[in-house]
Design a protein around this motif. Structure first.
Motif: not given
Length: 272
Positions: A141-145, A160-161, A168-179, A265-272
């Motif tokens: 995933m892509c992240y901005y800090f 969030r805006d 993307g959007d603000l990060i969702v931390i739904d697992s211990k590994d991600k935290e 947080e956002k999904a990466p974009t594809s480059m074919n």
């Protein structure tokens, strides 16, 4: 006068009698004591056989003593040899312990390097994938800090805006590994000389009813709140992540209008 003569006669006769008895003992019948003394002299007399036996016994004792000395010397040599082997064993143990510690340090360093490289490697799946400039690729995933001061601080909604502007959007931390990975990345990149500040995440208690939900409406299952958090003091509650050493206690309940940094947080974009 008669008594006197008789008395002298008796004295002479008695003296003669004593003298005769002594002569008799000396010449014909020795006293019993003299026999015992002769027997003792005969008993203490050593024969040649006795001296040979004593000499043999002495030789045996000397041989036994010599053997005991040789055995003791051999045991001392074995003891010295064993001490030397034990010392070498201790040296080798110390050497191997140092090697183990060095290997563990190298493994930890290599693990950190691999993790750092993995975070920056593009995801290759059905073509190359990439993140916008200033974003990083981590866990696919892509992240901005916004670490730099130029990024400024924002309220929860403004943050969030910003994220939504980039798809993307603000990060969702739904697992211990991600935290864990998020907190570790923050700790490795923030300026520790400055006061520790929090980062907005995509979690809030919109109704102030103690029910925390992610931005997609999913109810929080497992939170990583600091002690005495969330306190639900404010009417508008949003969650912020504090990059503390114990990532199990990294979240706090903050008024959504407070100006803070954030994580997108956002999904990466594809480059074919």
């Amino acid at each position: 006068m008669e008594r006197t003569g008789a008395s002298n006669h008796d004295f002479d006769g008695g003296l003669n009698t004593l003298i005769c008895q002594e002569d008799l003992y000396d010449e014909e019948h020795p006293p019993y004591q003299n026999k015992q003394q002769d027997n003792k002299l005969k008993d203490t007399h050593l024969t040649i056989a006795d001296t040979e036996n004593i000499a043999n016994e002495l030789n045996k004792l000397q041989e036994t003593y010599k053997t005991a000395i040789e055995t003791m010397n051999g045991a001392n040599k074995e003891l010295d040899s064993e001490k030397s082997r034990q010392a070498q064993t201790n040296w080798e143990l110390e050497h191997q312990t140092r090697r183990k510690d060095d290997y563990e340090k190298q493994i930890n360093t290599i693990t950190r390097d691999i993790e750092s490289m993995r975070l920056h490697l593009p995801l290759i799946s059905n073509g190359c994938r990439h993140c916008p400039p200033g974003w990083i690729l981590m866990n696919f995933m892509c992240y901005y800090f916004p670490f730099s001061d130029t990024g400024g601080v924002k309220t929860w909604q403004k943050a969030r805006d910003f994220c939504q502007t980039y798809g993307g959007d603000l990060i969702v931390i739904d697992s211990k590994d991600k935290e864990n990975s998020t907190v570790n990345y923050l700790r490795n990149h923030i300026d520790h000389s400055k006061p520790l500040s929090g980062f907005w995440i995509g979690l809030r208690d919109l109704q102030n009813d103690g029910i925390w939900k992610w931005l997609d409406g999913t109810v929080l299952v497992e939170g990583y709140w600091d002690d005495n958090e969330p306190n639900n003091v404010n009417s508008d509650n949003c969650a912020a992540l504090n990059p503390s050493e114990n990532f199990f206690k990294a979240w706090k309940d903050v008024f959504c209008g407070v100006m803070m940094k954030w994580i997108c947080e956002k999904a990466p974009t594809s480059m074919n």
